[in-house]
Design a protein around this motif. Structure first.
Motif, PDB file in Angstrom:
ATOM      1  N   GLU A  22     -31.142 -54.322  -1.209  1.00 29.22           N
ATOM      2  CA  GLU A  22     -30.314 -53.167  -0.871  1.00 29.22           C
ATOM      3  C   GLU A  22     -29.206 -53.553   0.103  1.00 29.22           C
ATOM      4  N   ARG A  23     -29.535 -54.499   0.988  1.00 29.46           N
ATOM      5  CA  ARG A  23     -28.533 -54.950   1.961  1.00 29.46           C
ATOM      6  C   ARG A  23     -28.389 -56.456   1.858  1.00 29.46           C
ATOM      7  N   GLN A  24     -27.157 -56.907   2.087  1.00 33.60           N
ATOM      8  CA  GLN A  24     -26.912 -58.348   2.058  1.00 33.60           C
ATOM      9  C   GLN A  24     -26.658 -58.894   3.463  1.00 33.60           C
ATOM     10  N   LEU A  51     -14.957 -52.578   2.936  1.00 30.12           N
ATOM     11  CA  LEU A  51     -14.582 -53.934   2.516  1.00 30.12           C
ATOM     12  C   LEU A  51     -15.772 -54.891   2.615  1.00 30.12           C
ATOM     13  N   GLY A  52     -15.985 -55.702   1.572  1.00 31.30           N
ATOM     14  CA  GLY A  52     -17.153 -56.595   1.535  1.00 31.30           C
ATOM     15  C   GLY A  52     -18.409 -55.758   1.450  1.00 31.30           C
ATOM     16  N   CYS A  53     -18.367 -54.773   0.545  1.00 39.02           N
ATOM     17  CA  CYS A  53     -19.411 -53.729   0.487  1.00 39.02           C
ATOM     18  C   CYS A  53     -20.740 -54.223  -0.068  1.00 39.02           C
ATOM     19  N   GLY A  57     -25.277 -50.597   0.143  1.00 37.69           N
ATOM     20  CA  GLY A  57     -26.254 -49.893   1.002  1.00 37.69           C
ATOM     21  C   GLY A  57     -25.554 -48.966   1.983  1.00 37.69           C
ATOM     22  N   GLN A  58     -24.604 -49.534   2.742  1.00 36.89           N
ATOM     23  CA  GLN A  58     -23.901 -48.710   3.750  1.00 36.89           C
ATOM     24  C   GLN A  58     -22.871 -47.779   3.114  1.00 36.89           C
ATOM     25  N   THR A  59     -22.369 -48.125   1.914  1.00 43.52           N
ATOM     26  CA  THR A  59     -21.365 -47.256   1.273  1.00 43.52           C
ATOM     27  C   THR A  59     -21.986 -45.890   0.976  1.00 43.52           C
ATOM     28  N   LEU A  75     -15.949 -59.122  -3.623  1.00 46.02           N
ATOM     29  CA  LEU A  75     -15.538 -60.228  -4.489  1.00 46.02           C
ATOM     30  C   LEU A  75     -16.490 -60.417  -5.664  1.00 46.02           C
ATOM     31  N   PHE A  76     -17.744 -60.010  -5.497  1.00 48.24           N
ATOM     32  CA  PHE A  76     -18.758 -60.338  -6.506  1.00 48.24           C
ATOM     33  C   PHE A  76     -18.944 -59.179  -7.499  1.00 48.24           C
ATOM     34  N   PRO A  77     -18.567 -59.385  -8.780  1.00 48.13           N
ATOM     35  CA  PRO A  77     -18.633 -58.292  -9.762  1.00 48.13           C
ATOM     36  C   PRO A  77     -20.049 -57.721  -9.941  1.00 48.13           C
ATOM     37  N   VAL A 100     -13.653 -54.695  -7.817  1.00 49.96           N
ATOM     38  CA  VAL A 100     -13.711 -56.120  -7.495  1.00 49.96           C
ATOM     39  C   VAL A 100     -12.374 -56.526  -6.875  1.00 49.96           C
ATOM     40  N   GLY A 101     -12.439 -57.253  -5.765  1.00 48.43           N
ATOM     41  CA  GLY A 101     -11.199 -57.709  -5.131  1.00 48.43           C
ATOM     42  C   GLY A 101     -11.531 -58.537  -3.906  1.00 48.43           C
ATOM     43  N   SER A 102     -10.489 -59.103  -3.307  1.00 50.72           N
ATOM     44  CA  SER A 102     -10.707 -59.932  -2.122  1.00 50.72           C
ATOM     45  C   SER A 102     -10.145 -59.255  -0.873  1.00 50.72           C
ATOM     46  N   MET A 103     -10.921 -59.346   0.189  1.00 52.86           N
ATOM     47  CA  MET A 103     -10.547 -58.711   1.458  1.00 52.86           C
ATOM     48  C   MET A 103      -9.268 -59.287   2.045  1.00 52.86           C
ATOM     49  N   SER A 118     -16.333 -52.050   7.404  1.00 60.51           N
ATOM     50  CA  SER A 118     -16.758 -53.344   6.868  1.00 60.51           C
ATOM     51  C   SER A 118     -17.979 -53.827   7.642  1.00 60.51           C
ATOM     52  N   GLU A 119     -19.117 -53.910   6.962  1.00 59.81           N
ATOM     53  CA  GLU A 119     -20.337 -54.372   7.627  1.00 59.81           C
ATOM     54  C   GLU A 119     -20.690 -55.786   7.149  1.00 59.81           C
ATOM     55  N   GLY A 120     -20.781 -56.689   8.108  1.00 56.55           N
ATOM     56  CA  GLY A 120     -21.282 -58.044   7.830  1.00 56.55           C
ATOM     57  C   GLY A 120     -20.366 -58.908   6.992  1.00 56.55           C
ATOM     58  N   ALA A 121     -19.100 -58.559   6.859  1.00 55.05           N
ATOM     59  CA  ALA A 121     -18.260 -59.309   5.925  1.00 55.05           C
ATOM     60  C   ALA A 121     -17.006 -59.909   6.561  1.00 55.05           C
ATOM     61  N   ILE A 122     -16.573 -59.395   7.708  1.00 58.52           N
ATOM     62  CA  ILE A 122     -15.261 -59.796   8.230  1.00 58.52           C
ATOM     63  C   ILE A 122     -15.182 -61.295   8.561  1.00 58.52           C
ATOM     64  N   ALA A 123     -16.327 -61.904   8.872  1.00 51.30           N
ATOM     65  CA  ALA A 123     -16.301 -63.344   9.193  1.00 51.30           C
ATOM     66  C   ALA A 123     -15.810 -64.164   8.004  1.00 51.30           C
ATOM     67  N   GLN A 124     -16.007 -63.631   6.795  1.00 49.47           N
ATOM     68  CA  GLN A 124     -15.628 -64.380   5.588  1.00 49.47           C
ATOM     69  C   GLN A 124     -14.121 -64.612   5.524  1.00 49.47           C
ATOM     70  N   THR A 125     -13.355 -63.666   6.029  1.00 48.15           N
ATOM     71  CA  THR A 125     -11.895 -63.839   5.981  1.00 48.15           C
ATOM     72  C   THR A 125     -11.305 -63.994   7.393  1.00 48.15           C
ATOM     73  N   GLY A 126     -12.171 -64.052   8.417  1.00 52.99           N
ATOM     74  CA  GLY A 126     -11.717 -64.285   9.785  1.00 52.99           C
ATOM     75  C   GLY A 126     -11.525 -62.981  10.548  1.00 52.99           C
TER      76      GLY A 126
HETATM   77  C1  LIG Z   1     -23.238 -60.386   4.368  1.00 51.67           C
HETATM   78  S1  LIG Z   1     -22.667 -59.546   2.919  1.00 51.67           S
HETATM   79  C2  LIG Z   1     -22.572 -57.878   3.516  1.00 51.67           C
HETATM   80  C3  LIG Z   1     -22.699 -56.872   2.400  1.00 51.67           C
HETATM   81  C4  LIG Z   1     -22.844 -55.414   2.838  1.00 51.67           C
HETATM   82  N1  LIG Z   1     -21.664 -54.929   3.531  1.00 51.67           N
HETATM   83  C5  LIG Z   1     -24.056 -55.235   3.731  1.00 51.67           C
HETATM   84  O1  LIG Z   1     -23.900 -55.116   4.964  1.00 51.67           O
HETATM   85  O2  LIG Z   1     -25.163 -55.219   3.195  1.00 51.67           O
HETATM   86  C6  LIG Z   1     -20.977 -60.065   2.809  1.00 51.67           C
HETATM   87  C7  LIG Z   1     -20.292 -59.562   1.540  1.00 51.67           C
HETATM   88  O3  LIG Z   1     -18.943 -59.979   1.567  1.00 51.67           O
HETATM   89  C8  LIG Z   1     -18.563 -60.335   0.253  1.00 51.67           C
HETATM   90  N2  LIG Z   1     -17.387 -61.213   0.344  1.00 51.67           N
HETATM   91  C9  LIG Z   1     -17.304 -62.492   0.763  1.00 51.67           C
HETATM   92  N3  LIG Z   1     -16.044 -62.914   0.760  1.00 51.67           N
HETATM   93  C10 LIG Z   1     -15.287 -61.870   0.307  1.00 51.67           C
HETATM   94  C11 LIG Z   1     -13.900 -61.677   0.084  1.00 51.67           C
HETATM   95  N4  LIG Z   1     -13.014 -62.648   0.323  1.00 51.67           N
HETATM   96  N5  LIG Z   1     -13.484 -60.476  -0.361  1.00 51.67           N
HETATM   97  C12 LIG Z   1     -14.367 -59.473  -0.619  1.00 51.67           C
HETATM   98  N6  LIG Z   1     -15.694 -59.597  -0.421  1.00 51.67           N
HETATM   99  C13 LIG Z   1     -16.148 -60.775   0.045  1.00 51.67           C
HETATM  100  C14 LIG Z   1     -19.780 -60.988  -0.341  1.00 51.67           C
HETATM  101  O4  LIG Z   1     -19.735 -60.985  -1.771  1.00 51.67           O
HETATM  102  C15 LIG Z   1     -20.883 -60.105   0.237  1.00 51.67           C
HETATM  103  O5  LIG Z   1     -21.163 -59.017  -0.606  1.00 51.67           O
END
Ligand SMILES: C[S@@+](CC[C@H](N)C(=O)[O-])C[C@H]1O[C@@H](n2cnc3c(N)ncnc32)[C@H](O)[C@@H]1O
Length: 256
Positions: A22-24, A51-53, A57-59, A75-77, A100-103, A118-126
């Motif tokens: 349910e959560r990543q 973003l990075g949903c 779960g949180q949506t 990003l992941f379909p 589907v798209g990139s942050m 955006s939960e848990g995802a911002i580190a991926q793009t800084g």
């Molecule tokens: C740690 S998970 C967090 C997912 C969800 N927000 C949660 O808290 O359960 C990070 C998510 O970011 C997505 N992600 C990684 N890089 C991304 C990018 N450049 N653009 C969009 N999503 C991205 C991953 O596919 C993953 O679903």
């Protein structure tokens, strides 16, 4: 040999593992609702983006506790398919749409949103780069709420320092992150630490069954075994060093 960091594992493998959960990342409905409590002015007309949903779960929690419409992007379909199915099951299809798209390359208009989540995802793009880039898509006076890995202390043991710097090179203290947010053009509204249950109950415990399933499905596959060992190490390190780091919810308001 050096142990691999998560980003060195295959994107498809990581997503196959997480798509059934349910959560990543760490979080909980209570934390999402608490963050929402700092955000005013949402109406039926409000436009929200998550973003990075992941699988959303949180949506769904956001949708059930706000008015307006939510676009959820990942990003992941496979995660987006799951999110759209879940939105349908919960009767939220008219208000929640996964795409589907990139942050770091958002398909939106300037100043389109009232709220960026955006939960848990911002580190991926800084952290700093994304705060600056995302601000363009936020209306003046709009809010941003993100969770981000953060240090709680100025110093910490070398083992945990190395683990997190490998995973998130930009990781910094809460005070530093608040000042980055302010410099990027947001008035800091709140910052609070996610409680332990956000890591343990909703993130580590649900992974245990998934780890067993994966090891069985990919028996003898060294890459999968290394990946599961890595995920288990993340949980062990958390229990050993949780006083030094965690996720923090940062909430800010765009002021111009
Ligand atoms: C740690 S998970 C967090 C997912 C969800 N927000 C949660 O808290 O359960 C990070 C998510 O970011 C997505 N992600 C990684 N890089 C991304 C990018 N450049 N653009 C969009 N999503 C991205 C991953 O596919 C993953 O679903």
């Amino acid at each position: 040999m050096e142990e691999p960091a998560t980003h060195e594992f295959d994107f498809a493998l990581i997503n196959e593992y997480f798509v059934e959960l349910e959560r990543q990342g760490p979080g909980s409905p209570e934390a999402t609702i608490r963050a929402l409590s700092f955000i005013g002015n949402l109406s039926n007309e409000s436009k929200i983006v998550d973003l990075g949903c992941g699988t959303g779960g949180q949506t769904m929690v956001l949708a059930q506790n706000t008015k307006g419409t939510i676009t959820a992007l990942d990003l992941f379909p496979g995660s987006i398919d799951k999110l759209n199915v879940n939105a349908g099951k919960l009767g939220l299809r008219n208000r929640v749409k996964g795409i589907v798209g990139s942050m770091d390359n958002l398909p939106f208009q300037n100043e389109e949103f009232d709220l960026i989540w955006s939960e848990g995802a911002i580190a991926q793009t800084g952290f700093e780069k994304s705060l600056n880039y995302w601000k363009g898509f936020l209306k003046k006076g709009g809010f941003l709420a993100v969770t981000y890995e953060s240090w709680f202390t100025d110093e910490r043991p070398a083992e945990i320092e190395k683990w997190w710097v490998d995973a998130v090179p930009e990781i910094a203290t809460v005070g530093h992150n608040v000042s980055v947010m302010q410099k990027a053009g947001y008035v800091p509204v709140a910052a609070f630490t996610l409680p332990e249950n956000c890591w343990i109950d909703t993130y580590f415990i649900p992974q245990k069954t998934r780890q067993e399933e994966f090891l069985k499905k990919y028996e003898g596959n060294k890459i999968v075994e290394d990946f599961i060992a890595f995920m288990r190490q993340e949980a062990e390190l958390y229990s050993k060093y949780k006083q030094y780091y965690g996720y923090v919810f940062y909430i800010g308001k765009k002021y111009k």
